[in-house]
Motif scaffolding. Structure first.
Motif, PDB file in Angstrom:
ATOM      1  N   LEU A 180     -18.231-131.805  69.018  1.00  0.00           N
ATOM      2  CA  LEU A 180     -17.807-132.898  68.172  1.00  0.00           C
ATOM      3  C   LEU A 180     -19.031-134.014  68.041  1.00  0.00           C
ATOM      4  O   LEU A 180     -19.193-134.515  66.891  1.00  0.00           O
ATOM      5  CB  LEU A 180     -16.863-133.600  68.868  1.00  0.00           C
ATOM      6  N   GLU A 181     -19.648-134.356  69.004  1.00  0.00           N
ATOM      7  CA  GLU A 181     -20.862-135.128  68.848  1.00  0.00           C
ATOM      8  C   GLU A 181     -22.050-134.485  68.026  1.00  0.00           C
ATOM      9  O   GLU A 181     -22.621-135.375  66.955  1.00  0.00           O
ATOM     10  CB  GLU A 181     -21.612-135.536  70.331  1.00  0.00           C
ATOM     11  N   GLU A 182     -22.305-133.462  67.996  1.00  0.00           N
ATOM     12  CA  GLU A 182     -23.341-132.661  67.132  1.00  0.00           C
ATOM     13  C   GLU A 182     -22.623-132.692  65.868  1.00  0.00           C
ATOM     14  O   GLU A 182     -23.195-132.910  64.581  1.00  0.00           O
ATOM     15  CB  GLU A 182     -23.499-131.219  67.750  1.00  0.00           C
ATOM     16  N   GLN A 220     -13.436-128.540  77.263  1.00  0.00           N
ATOM     17  CA  GLN A 220     -13.542-129.994  76.774  1.00  0.00           C
ATOM     18  C   GLN A 220     -14.811-130.512  76.710  1.00  0.00           C
ATOM     19  O   GLN A 220     -15.244-131.262  75.814  1.00  0.00           O
ATOM     20  CB  GLN A 220     -12.554-130.947  77.885  1.00  0.00           C
ATOM     21  N   SER A 221     -15.639-130.172  77.711  1.00  0.00           N
ATOM     22  CA  SER A 221     -16.983-130.400  77.575  1.00  0.00           C
ATOM     23  C   SER A 221     -17.881-130.030  76.563  1.00  0.00           C
ATOM     24  O   SER A 221     -18.655-130.637  75.789  1.00  0.00           O
ATOM     25  CB  SER A 221     -17.781-130.085  79.087  1.00  0.00           C
ATOM     26  N   ARG A 222     -17.646-128.629  76.304  1.00  0.00           N
ATOM     27  CA  ARG A 222     -18.014-127.982  75.016  1.00  0.00           C
ATOM     28  C   ARG A 222     -17.732-128.619  73.954  1.00  0.00           C
ATOM     29  O   ARG A 222     -18.338-128.753  72.788  1.00  0.00           O
ATOM     30  CB  ARG A 222     -17.992-126.418  74.890  1.00  0.00           C
ATOM     31  N   CYS A 223     -16.257-128.682  73.573  1.00  0.00           N
ATOM     32  CA  CYS A 223     -15.726-129.587  72.612  1.00  0.00           C
ATOM     33  C   CYS A 223     -16.198-130.939  72.303  1.00  0.00           C
ATOM     34  O   CYS A 223     -16.645-131.123  71.332  1.00  0.00           O
ATOM     35  CB  CYS A 223     -14.204-129.591  72.432  1.00  0.00           C
ATOM     36  N   GLY A 224     -16.504-131.592  73.334  1.00  0.00           N
ATOM     37  CA  GLY A 224     -16.961-132.956  73.060  1.00  0.00           C
ATOM     38  C   GLY A 224     -18.435-132.916  72.595  1.00  0.00           C
ATOM     39  O   GLY A 224     -19.049-133.677  71.716  1.00  0.00           O
ATOM     40  N   THR A 225     -19.380-131.876  73.154  1.00  0.00           N
ATOM     41  CA  THR A 225     -20.656-131.751  72.857  1.00  0.00           C
ATOM     42  C   THR A 225     -20.659-131.334  71.364  1.00  0.00           C
ATOM     43  O   THR A 225     -21.524-131.864  70.646  1.00  0.00           O
ATOM     44  CB  THR A 225     -21.503-130.578  73.678  1.00  0.00           C
TER      45      THR A 225
END
Length: 105
Positions: free
Chosen positions: A89-91, A82-87
């Motif tokens: 997604l932001e990128e 989730q953390s990596r996906c959030g990062t």
């Protein structure tokens, strides 16, 4: 000789009564021993069943500990994803914004 005969009869009768009493007591003791042996056998069986139950509980506790550990690892993996996906997604949103800005110019 006759004077001793009644005394001998009393002794014989007393001995017979004592033998009969002893036989009754012996039978009662034998029955008590059989009941004791039966109770000991039942106690041994109950003890064995309790031991098996304890082993089963210990095995289940171990399995639960392993399942809990697996679930904890899965939760950590999900949180990491989730953390990596959030990062990411932001990128991605930042890049899309830049590209949209470039395209509008």
């Amino acid at each position: 000789v006759r004077a001793g005969t009644p005394r001998l009869s009393v002794d014989v009768a007393t001995h017979a009564a004592l033998e009969s009493e002893c036989a009754v007591e012996r039978e009662a003791a034998q029955q008590s021993l059989l009941r004791t042996e039966s109770l000991e056998a039942r106690c041994a069986a109950e003890e064995e069943a309790a031991q098996q139950s304890l082993l089963l509980v210990e095995d289940l506790e171990f399995q639960c500990t392993m399942e809990n550990e697996t679930a904890q690892q899965a939760l950590l993996l999900v949180e990491d994803l989730q953390s990596r996906c959030g990062t990411e997604l932001e990128e991605w949103e930042a890049r899309c914004g830049e590209e949209r800005g470039d395209a509008e110019r």
